[in-house]
Design a protein around this motif. Structure first.
Motif, PDB file in Angstrom:
ATOM      1  N   SER A 100      -0.099  -2.505  -8.714  1.00 41.31           N
ATOM      2  CA  SER A 100       0.521  -3.332  -7.685  1.00 41.31           C
ATOM      3  C   SER A 100       0.004  -4.749  -7.811  1.00 41.31           C
ATOM      4  O   SER A 100      -1.203  -4.971  -7.897  1.00 41.31           O
ATOM      5  CB  SER A 100       0.206  -2.795  -6.282  1.00 41.31           C
ATOM      6  OG  SER A 100       0.748  -1.506  -6.098  1.00 41.31           O
ATOM      7  N   TYR A 155      -0.753   3.579 -11.551  1.00 38.99           N
ATOM      8  CA  TYR A 155      -0.296   2.800 -10.406  1.00 38.99           C
ATOM      9  C   TYR A 155      -0.746   1.352 -10.609  1.00 38.99           C
ATOM     10  O   TYR A 155      -1.912   1.090 -10.906  1.00 38.99           O
ATOM     11  CB  TYR A 155      -0.906   3.338  -9.110  1.00 38.99           C
ATOM     12  CG  TYR A 155      -0.521   4.765  -8.805  1.00 38.99           C
ATOM     13  CD1 TYR A 155       0.635   5.068  -8.081  1.00 38.99           C
ATOM     14  CD2 TYR A 155      -1.315   5.827  -9.247  1.00 38.99           C
ATOM     15  CE1 TYR A 155       0.989   6.384  -7.808  1.00 38.99           C
ATOM     16  CE2 TYR A 155      -0.972   7.138  -8.974  1.00 38.99           C
ATOM     17  CZ  TYR A 155       0.182   7.414  -8.258  1.00 38.99           C
ATOM     18  OH  TYR A 155       0.528   8.714  -7.988  1.00 38.99           O
ATOM     19  N   HIS A 162      -5.035   2.006  -3.569  1.00 47.01           N
ATOM     20  CA  HIS A 162      -4.478   3.029  -4.466  1.00 47.01           C
ATOM     21  C   HIS A 162      -5.413   4.232  -4.556  1.00 47.01           C
ATOM     22  O   HIS A 162      -4.962   5.386  -4.545  1.00 47.01           O
ATOM     23  CB  HIS A 162      -4.268   2.441  -5.860  1.00 47.01           C
ATOM     24  CG  HIS A 162      -2.994   1.677  -6.013  1.00 47.01           C
ATOM     25  ND1 HIS A 162      -1.753   2.226  -5.755  1.00 47.01           N
ATOM     26  CD2 HIS A 162      -2.754   0.396  -6.402  1.00 47.01           C
ATOM     27  CE1 HIS A 162      -0.807   1.332  -5.982  1.00 47.01           C
ATOM     28  NE2 HIS A 162      -1.393   0.211  -6.365  1.00 47.01           N
ATOM     29  N   SER A 198      -6.760  -2.139  -5.527  1.00 43.36           N
ATOM     30  CA  SER A 198      -7.198  -0.925  -6.231  1.00 43.36           C
ATOM     31  C   SER A 198      -7.769   0.097  -5.258  1.00 43.36           C
ATOM     32  O   SER A 198      -7.533   1.304  -5.391  1.00 43.36           O
ATOM     33  CB  SER A 198      -8.257  -1.282  -7.279  1.00 43.36           C
ATOM     34  OG  SER A 198      -7.722  -2.116  -8.274  1.00 43.36           O
TER      35      SER A 198
END
Length: 252
Positions: free
Chosen positions: A245, A243, A222, A219
């Motif tokens: 991931s 976003y 990002h 996080s």
């Protein structure tokens, strides 16, 4: 480009590095915000304000940027000390207090980007976004999904998180469900996340969401990438886009 950031070359131009340096970041909350802060200062953000009234607890050490010697101390102050040990020339301001209705506006004013890492224990996270909207400040909302890191960015003139739910209680779970539904819509379902949501929803006692160090660092990456894009005028996705991931494979 100064020596400190010489290894940023090619990825970041000298003019972009200067823009990053002068961008004023507000961290509302120093939990996951503590990881974001370190990633940010190492990238080159040198104007950071930290606001949090919590003290470090042992249960924070599995995922937040603190050590055993910080336990019992204010998070904001401990984090400021950590950041200044990395860059003593940075402009780090901290406030050992909780953001509330009486101080939220004065704390927000004057910043370029805000990170809303506040606990959804009251309507303050929504108020935080509302004041940022009034001051035309984009807001980053990071979440730790254990084996995944999540970020959504609220644009001042765009869709607000309160349109997802105006009820602060359980908002983190609602956000996870929103991500799950969105992934399913785009045929990108992640069964492991759905399983975590189900297990957490079925817990019989009221507990904070489970979180791992892995999700915090993803996080943070990002968030700092979004800060970079915002400070240099690059494009990025805004809520309801997001976003996400994950390093977790459903086949594991």
């Amino acid at each position: 480009m100064e020596e400190r950031y010489s290894r940023n070359r090619i990825y970041v131009s000298p003019s972009e590095q200067e823009a990053v340096k002068n961008c004023k970041i507000l961290l509302g909350g120093a939990g996951i915000g503590s990881i974001i802060a370190e990633c940010a200062i190492r990238f080159g953000f040198e104007n950071i304000t930290i606001v949090d009234g919590d003290r470090v607890e042992t249960s924070n050490l599995n995922r937040q940027n603190y050590s055993e010697i910080d336990v019992g101390n204010y998070k904001a102050e401990s984090l400021a000390r950590r950041l200044l040990s990395i860059n003593s020339q940075a402009k780090i301001e901290y406030h050992n207090c909780f953001i509330d209705h009486t101080n939220v506006e004065s704390l927000i004013k004057g910043h370029d980007v805000a990170v809303n890492a506040l606990d959804f224990k009251s309507d303050i996270p929504f108020v935080f976004d509302k004041i940022c909207k009034e001051y035309n400040i984009p807001v980053l909302h990071p979440y730790n999904f254990g084996f995944a890191g999540f970020l959504t960015v609220v644009k001042p003139d765009g869709v607000q998180l309160s349109q997802l739910s105006e009820e602060p209680k359980g908002f983190e779970l609602e956000m996870a469900k929103f991500v799950s539904r969105s992934n399913a819509f785009w045929n990108a379902s992640q069964a492991w996340l759905d399983k975590i949501i189900e297990q957490y929803s079925n817990e019989t006692t009221v507990l904070p969401p489970p979180q791992l160090s892995i999700g915090s660092w993803i996080s943070a990456g990002h968030c700092v990438n979004a800060m970079y894009n915002l400070s240099t005028g690059k494009k990025l996705n805004y809520f309801p886009k997001f976003y996400l991931s994950s390093i977790y494979c459903d086949n594991n």
